[in-house]
Design a protein around this motif. Structure first.
Motif, PDB file in Angstrom:
ATOM      1  N   ALA A 146       8.838 -32.720 -25.136  1.00  0.00           N
ATOM      2  CA  ALA A 146       7.631 -32.718 -24.443  1.00  0.00           C
ATOM      3  C   ALA A 146       7.712 -33.119 -22.970  1.00  0.00           C
ATOM      4  CB  ALA A 146       6.244 -33.227 -25.126  1.00  0.00           C
ATOM      5  N   ALA A 147       8.670 -33.926 -22.778  1.00  0.00           N
ATOM      6  CA  ALA A 147       8.927 -34.642 -21.601  1.00  0.00           C
ATOM      7  C   ALA A 147      10.466 -34.074 -21.023  1.00  0.00           C
ATOM      8  CB  ALA A 147       8.758 -35.952 -21.470  1.00  0.00           C
ATOM      9  N   ALA A 148      10.877 -33.016 -21.250  1.00  0.00           N
ATOM     10  CA  ALA A 148      12.206 -32.732 -20.938  1.00  0.00           C
ATOM     11  C   ALA A 148      12.069 -32.112 -19.469  1.00  0.00           C
ATOM     12  CB  ALA A 148      12.859 -31.397 -21.794  1.00  0.00           C
ATOM     13  N   ALA A 149      11.237 -31.850 -18.811  1.00  0.00           N
ATOM     14  CA  ALA A 149      11.102 -31.417 -17.562  1.00  0.00           C
ATOM     15  C   ALA A 149       9.908 -32.215 -16.615  1.00  0.00           C
ATOM     16  CB  ALA A 149      11.113 -29.910 -17.042  1.00  0.00           C
ATOM     17  N   PRO A 150       9.899 -33.545 -16.532  1.00  0.00           N
ATOM     18  CA  PRO A 150       8.834 -34.030 -15.971  1.00  0.00           C
ATOM     19  C   PRO A 150       8.748 -33.492 -14.370  1.00  0.00           C
ATOM     20  CG  PRO A 150      10.531 -35.611 -15.817  1.00  0.00           C
ATOM     21  CD  PRO A 150      10.910 -34.411 -16.874  1.00  0.00           C
ATOM     22  N   ALA A 151       7.679 -33.515 -13.723  1.00  0.00           N
ATOM     23  CA  ALA A 151       7.453 -33.122 -12.529  1.00  0.00           C
ATOM     24  C   ALA A 151       8.124 -33.605 -11.390  1.00  0.00           C
ATOM     25  CB  ALA A 151       5.683 -33.228 -12.013  1.00  0.00           C
ATOM     26  N   ASP A 152       8.538 -35.012 -11.444  1.00  0.00           N
ATOM     27  CA  ASP A 152       9.127 -35.748 -10.567  1.00  0.00           C
ATOM     28  C   ASP A 152      10.740 -35.645 -10.956  1.00  0.00           C
ATOM     29  OD1 ASP A 152       8.803 -37.413 -12.806  1.00  0.00           O
ATOM     30  OD2 ASP A 152       8.436 -39.084 -11.567  1.00  0.00           O
ATOM     31  N   ALA A 153      11.203 -34.930 -11.929  1.00  0.00           N
ATOM     32  CA  ALA A 153      12.534 -34.933 -12.339  1.00  0.00           C
ATOM     33  C   ALA A 153      13.696 -34.333 -11.165  1.00  0.00           C
ATOM     34  CB  ALA A 153      12.968 -34.139 -13.482  1.00  0.00           C
ATOM     35  N   ALA A 154      14.562 -35.133 -10.926  1.00  0.00           N
ATOM     36  CA  ALA A 154      15.643 -34.789  -9.755  1.00  0.00           C
ATOM     37  C   ALA A 154      16.359 -33.681 -10.118  1.00  0.00           C
ATOM     38  CB  ALA A 154      16.500 -36.093  -9.456  1.00  0.00           C
ATOM     39  N   LEU A 155      16.710 -33.328 -11.533  1.00  0.00           N
ATOM     40  CA  LEU A 155      17.414 -32.294 -11.751  1.00  0.00           C
ATOM     41  C   LEU A 155      16.966 -31.818 -13.038  1.00  0.00           C
ATOM     42  CD1 LEU A 155      19.792 -30.830 -10.765  1.00  0.00           C
ATOM     43  CD2 LEU A 155      21.243 -32.314 -12.237  1.00  0.00           C
ATOM     44  N   THR A 156      16.774 -30.460 -13.400  1.00  0.00           N
ATOM     45  CA  THR A 156      16.542 -30.089 -14.614  1.00  0.00           C
ATOM     46  C   THR A 156      17.095 -28.628 -14.822  1.00  0.00           C
ATOM     47  OG1 THR A 156      14.538 -28.850 -13.784  1.00  0.00           O
ATOM     48  CG2 THR A 156      14.149 -31.109 -14.787  1.00  0.00           C
ATOM     49  N   GLY A 157      17.373 -28.296 -16.064  1.00  0.00           N
ATOM     50  CA  GLY A 157      17.721 -27.155 -16.443  1.00  0.00           C
ATOM     51  C   GLY A 157      18.024 -26.825 -18.017  1.00  0.00           C
ATOM     52  N   THR A 158      18.834 -25.695 -18.334  1.00  0.00           N
ATOM     53  CA  THR A 158      18.948 -25.330 -19.655  1.00  0.00           C
ATOM     54  C   THR A 158      20.517 -25.056 -20.140  1.00  0.00           C
ATOM     55  OG1 THR A 158      16.777 -24.182 -19.801  1.00  0.00           O
ATOM     56  CG2 THR A 158      18.344 -23.814 -21.565  1.00  0.00           C
ATOM     57  N   VAL A 159      20.789 -25.411 -21.240  1.00  0.00           N
ATOM     58  CA  VAL A 159      22.290 -25.290 -21.661  1.00  0.00           C
ATOM     59  C   VAL A 159      22.056 -24.289 -22.826  1.00  0.00           C
ATOM     60  CG1 VAL A 159      24.257 -26.396 -22.538  1.00  0.00           C
ATOM     61  CG2 VAL A 159      23.044 -27.600 -20.827  1.00  0.00           C
ATOM     62  N   THR A 160      22.983 -23.167 -22.754  1.00  0.00           N
ATOM     63  CA  THR A 160      23.084 -22.210 -23.723  1.00  0.00           C
ATOM     64  C   THR A 160      24.613 -21.791 -23.927  1.00  0.00           C
ATOM     65  OG1 THR A 160      22.971 -20.561 -21.989  1.00  0.00           O
ATOM     66  CG2 THR A 160      20.795 -21.034 -22.884  1.00  0.00           C
ATOM     67  N   ARG A 161      24.409 -21.198 -25.203  1.00  0.00           N
ATOM     68  CA  ARG A 161      25.780 -20.387 -25.495  1.00  0.00           C
ATOM     69  C   ARG A 161      26.206 -19.273 -24.814  1.00  0.00           C
ATOM     70  NH1 ARG A 161      27.810 -22.095 -30.851  1.00  0.00           N
ATOM     71  NH2 ARG A 161      29.191 -20.390 -30.715  1.00  0.00           N
ATOM     72  N   GLY A 162      27.613 -19.246 -24.508  1.00  0.00           N
ATOM     73  CA  GLY A 162      27.928 -18.026 -23.660  1.00  0.00           C
ATOM     74  C   GLY A 162      27.965 -16.796 -24.599  1.00  0.00           C
ATOM     75  N   ASP A 163      28.283 -16.933 -25.966  1.00  0.00           N
ATOM     76  CA  ASP A 163      28.365 -15.687 -26.739  1.00  0.00           C
ATOM     77  C   ASP A 163      27.023 -15.145 -26.973  1.00  0.00           C
ATOM     78  OD1 ASP A 163      27.898 -18.051 -28.289  1.00  0.00           O
ATOM     79  OD2 ASP A 163      29.337 -17.591 -29.569  1.00  0.00           O
ATOM     80  N   THR A 164      26.120 -15.791 -27.406  1.00  0.00           N
ATOM     81  CA  THR A 164      24.964 -15.373 -28.177  1.00  0.00           C
ATOM     82  C   THR A 164      23.723 -15.648 -27.070  1.00  0.00           C
ATOM     83  OG1 THR A 164      24.455 -17.526 -29.018  1.00  0.00           O
ATOM     84  CG2 THR A 164      25.804 -15.861 -30.271  1.00  0.00           C
ATOM     85  N   GLY A 165      23.841 -16.491 -26.236  1.00  0.00           N
ATOM     86  CA  GLY A 165      22.498 -17.005 -25.414  1.00  0.00           C
ATOM     87  C   GLY A 165      21.751 -18.327 -25.936  1.00  0.00           C
ATOM     88  N   ALA A 166      22.028 -18.638 -27.254  1.00  0.00           N
ATOM     89  CA  ALA A 166      21.145 -19.425 -27.882  1.00  0.00           C
ATOM     90  C   ALA A 166      21.224 -20.796 -27.220  1.00  0.00           C
ATOM     91  CB  ALA A 166      21.655 -19.690 -29.459  1.00  0.00           C
ATOM     92  N   PRO A 167      19.969 -21.424 -27.156  1.00  0.00           N
ATOM     93  CA  PRO A 167      20.106 -22.929 -26.694  1.00  0.00           C
ATOM     94  C   PRO A 167      21.256 -23.906 -27.483  1.00  0.00           C
ATOM     95  CG  PRO A 167      18.107 -22.543 -27.961  1.00  0.00           C
ATOM     96  CD  PRO A 167      18.913 -20.860 -27.830  1.00  0.00           C
ATOM     97  N   VAL A 168      21.654 -24.808 -26.699  1.00  0.00           N
ATOM     98  CA  VAL A 168      22.295 -25.613 -27.153  1.00  0.00           C
ATOM     99  C   VAL A 168      21.664 -26.955 -27.261  1.00  0.00           C
ATOM    100  CG1 VAL A 168      24.760 -26.693 -27.225  1.00  0.00           C
ATOM    101  CG2 VAL A 168      24.432 -24.743 -26.573  1.00  0.00           C
ATOM    102  N   ALA A 169      21.635 -27.629 -28.413  1.00  0.00           N
ATOM    103  CA  ALA A 169      20.757 -28.814 -28.560  1.00  0.00           C
ATOM    104  C   ALA A 169      21.927 -29.947 -28.722  1.00  0.00           C
ATOM    105  CB  ALA A 169      20.104 -29.326 -29.844  1.00  0.00           C
ATOM    106  N   GLY A 170      21.689 -31.329 -28.144  1.00  0.00           N
ATOM    107  CA  GLY A 170      22.607 -32.373 -28.191  1.00  0.00           C
ATOM    108  C   GLY A 170      23.983 -32.353 -27.275  1.00  0.00           C
ATOM    109  N   ALA A 171      23.679 -31.339 -26.205  1.00  0.00           N
ATOM    110  CA  ALA A 171      24.712 -31.220 -25.386  1.00  0.00           C
ATOM    111  C   ALA A 171      24.699 -32.241 -24.262  1.00  0.00           C
ATOM    112  CB  ALA A 171      24.707 -29.847 -24.365  1.00  0.00           C
TER     113      ALA A 171
END
Length: 757
Positions: free
Chosen positions: A26-51
């Motif tokens: 729920a707090a993965a992207a706070p409004a005052d965060a300096a850096l945010t983004g998403t990590v995904t797989r290159g073959d399927t585009g699925a999100p990668v948890a625990g990276a």
């Protein structure tokens, strides 16, 4: 395991990671965060948890962990330029990548974070990693070898896997590059190994190994190994003076490639057998107990490692008759005094064999002002005392009363002699200090300042100093230890890269240089030099070599040649043990083995250039070399939540260490080694630990030791110890889920009977 239970365990693991990271979905992207983004797989585009997302700056290193949706947030970061690295979770078939899509740190784009401004959309797309696979068998009969640890180390990362019951292995998630493959057979119950380790392809050392290339997402197959059976070396150790057997001698067999060693201790009858010796050639060393008054030796009966001859061991056979007859050792002892009183402010006593150039042995001055150097071979020596620089301003000195080695009184030691009463009365010393500068611009490298003292017939170098600007022989800048100089007449020589060598005050030759007459404890300040870039007669000006690294078995020492002039001088290296050359040790680095234990190690650097005579300089010795730390485990396979006893030896006395489970580091405990450098601690394997191969890593400020362990299926258990708030929260989540799961299961049993399986 039922699918709903596996899903619940994965949910609890993700929740625990989020608590540990100080964030939540729920707090993965706070409004005052300096850096945010998403990590995904290159073959399927699925999100990668625990990276892991690593924000890397010149003086900043921040880490975030992605949530179940692959999102991450780094709340705060100073303004500056960064590189971002995205690392898949352990065991993933993906490999790391830098932002924006680069495979290496040098190729990565620079991410600039302005002060107070957030940056969004810094995403990572993890490519499918390459694989290396193969089978490990016995060379003798071709049968499979399970539980072999296969180490994979190369340009695109490092990992390890363990062979299965059929001897097969597959390393996944590898980046592009070439890899060194090592096959390490299992060690069962601390017994000598039955099979010898090797490198691919059938090599005994990393230098002889064949590297395995991996293309992007490619598979290197058939990387097999056929392991040879180990052999043994046996013999007897006796005294030369009485012929009596010697118990307690440490006998070590080291590969001639200096990659590994194994040892045994002689029994009461002087006999020994070193089991588990790999096929090939080995140097054999005999280390006598310190209190036996005997000298160490190498086979066949030589005292210098450079003269040792290799012993050949064939697979599955014993090489007998590797005996040693140890000679009686001498010793030198005495006291150090100043102004009629024992010198109690510390320092070092160094013993140098005539013609050796470097100290043969050394010892510290005791708190009562006495010293003793044991295990001294027969020979002629000079003895130097280097008192620690204190307010007393006491000079370094040679026995008896000499300023340099040429005027020292020789000390003759014959076999077994106890040379006593070698007392040294220290005298007041002097310091020389000043400043070095460039005539135009600034120095590009630190200047070398040599103090040359007139011994009555010629100039003798007493000490060197290094400085960018201000210098002092007694109190050099930084953490470098200095010494006061003996009184006398001096001239100073200055040199720096790209500058013409110079003598004080502005002279080009020693004959034209001004002298410094320093008597009655009077030091000289303001001895300055301004170096110019041009001079008439170029010469090679040696640098000030130094040895970096921890002098301990298993560690690697690195030679720093210092600054040599001119800059295009070709340098050669020769490592020395107790002042004598080590055979084949001519690289800028030296990996320490048991053959170096209890000895001083230094390096000689020789510079060459067409049209100029060679010049050489030697570093100060480091050591004596101590043993390497080792760790053992009560079990090599263990369940989640189970207790594991970790034991260690060879650590620094009272060293504080951290016990962790790798590859993703998880701290298990902290403890302290005892006065003998040993430790023993029970730790609990985390419930969230991944099944499969891991390492127990014990790390302290001065020591690191590791051993492979395998985590197998087991039940939940308490972690023990003090629980941080974040871990308590994760535990509460697990406990609540467990209660709900139990109630749900009971409800199912009451309502209907679940089908079998």
């Amino acid at each position: 395991m039922p699918s709903y239970l596996r899903a619940l365990i994965r949910l609890l693991a993700v929740a625990t990671l989020l608590v540990l990271a100080g964030t939540s979905a729920a707090a993965a992207a706070p409004a005052d965060a300096a850096l945010t983004g998403t990590v995904t797989r290159g073959d399927t585009g699925a999100p990668v948890a625990g990276a892991e997302v690593l924000l890397i700056g010149d003086e900043v290193f921040l880490v975030a962990v992605t949530d179940a949706d692959g999102r991450y947030a780094i709340p705060e970061a100073p303004a500056g330029d960064y590189r971002v690295r995205f690392v898949p979770p352990p065991g993933s078939d993906l490999t790391f990548v830098f932002w924006d899509g680069a495979a290496t740190f040098d190729d990565a784009d620079i991410l600039t974070l302005p002060d107070g401004e957030a940056r969004t959309g810094v995403d990572g797309v993890l490519p499918l990693g390459g694989t290396i696979s193969g089978t490990v068998t016995r060379a003798a009969d071709g049968t499979a070898v399970p539980d072999v640890t296969v180490w994979v180390d190369g340009d695109g990362g490092s990992t390890s896997v363990v062979t299965d019951a059929a001897g097969r292995y597959t390393a996944v998630g590898l980046g592009v590059g070439e890899y060194l493959i090592e096959f390490a057979p299992p060690i069962i119950d601390d017994q000598p190994p039955e099979l010898a380790p090797e490198y691919y392809d059938d090599a005994r050392s990393p230098d002889a190994a064949t590297r395995v290339p991996v293309a992007p997402g490619g598979a290197a197959v058939g990387i097999d190994a056929a392991l040879e059976a180990t052999g043994a070396i046996s013999g007897t150790v006796t005294r030369s003076d009485t012929g009596a057997p010697v118990a307690g001698v440490l006998v070590s067999a080291e590969t001639t490639a200096h990659t590994s060693s194994i040892s045994a201790v002689t029994a009461a009858d002087g006999g020994y057998t070193i089991a588990g010796v790999g096929p090939g050639t080995h140097f054999v060393a005999f280390g006598a107990p310190d209190d036996d008054g005997l000298l160490d030796q190498f086979w066949p009966g030589v005292s210098d490692f450079a003269d040792a001859e290799p012993v050949t061991v064939a697979p599955g056979t014993t090489t007998p008759g590797i005996d040693a007859v140890l000679e009686a050792a001498g010793s030198i002892s005495g006291s150090v005094r100043f102004d009629g009183y024992p010198w109690t402010d510390g320092g070092t006593v160094l013993l140098t064999e005539t013609g050796a150039g470097e100290p043969t042995a050394s010892t510290a001055i005791g708190d009562d002002g006495t010293y003793r150097i044991g295990k001294v071979p027969a020979g002629t020596y000079t003895l130097q005392v280097r008192p620690r620089a204190t307010a007393a301003r006491v000079a370094l000195q040679y026995y008896a009363g000499a300023a340099g080695p040429k005027g020292a009184t020789p000390l003759v030691v014959t076999g077994g002699d106890e040379v006593t009463g070698i007392d040294v009365a220290l005298a007041a010393g002097v310091d020389i200090a000043g400043r070095v500068a460039a005539a135009v611009g600034e120095l590009t490298e630190p200047a070398q300042i040599r103090a040359l003292r007139w011994d009555g017939t010629e100039w003798e170098e007493i000490a060197r100093a290094t400085a960018w600007a201000e210098y002092s022989f007694a109190h050099p800048p930084g953490d470098v230890e200095g010494f006061y100089l003996p009184t006398g007449t001096y001239l100073l020589a200055f040199a720096a890269e790209g500058m013409c060598p110079l003598y004080w005050d502005g002279a080009r030759t020693p004959e034209a240089a001004d002298r410094l007459v320093l008597e009655d404890g009077r030091s000289a300040d303001g001895i300055d030099a301004v170096l110019a870039a041009t001079c008439e007669e170029p010469v090679i000006v040696p640098g000030d070599p130094a040895v970096a690294g921890l002098p301990r078995v298993g560690e690697t020492l690195t030679a720093d040649p210092g600054t040599w002039l001119p800059a295009d001088v070709t340098l050669r290296y020769q490592w020395l043990r107790d002042g004598k050359p080590l055979k084949g040790a001519t690289d800028p680095t030296l990996t320490l083995t048991p053959a170096h234990k209890n000895h001083l190690v230094s390096v000689r650097v020789t510079g060459s250039r067409d049209g100029l005579p060679d010049a050489a300089a030697e570093s100060a010795p480091v050591g004596p070399v101590t043993r390497a730390p080792e760790v053992s485990l009560s079990a090599r396979s263990i369940q989640r939540g189970a207790l594991l006893t970790v034991s260690g030896t060879g650590f620094a006395p009272a060293e504080e260490v951290v016990i962790e489970l790798h590859s993703t580091p998880v701290e298990l405990a902290r403890t302290e080694a005892d006065a003998a450098g040993s430790l023993r601690m029970r730790v609990r394997i985390p419930e969230a630990a991944a099944f499969g191969p891991h390492e127990i890593v014990v790390t302290g400020p001065q020591s690191t030791a590791r051993l492979a362990v395998r985590v197998v299926a087991g039940g939940l258990a308490a972690t023990g110890g003090t629980v941080p708030t974040s871990l308590a929260a994760a535990g509460a989540i697990a406990a609540a889920a467990g209660v709900l799961l139990t109630l749900w299961a009971r409800g199912r049993r009451r309502g209907s009977r679940a089908p079998a399986g």
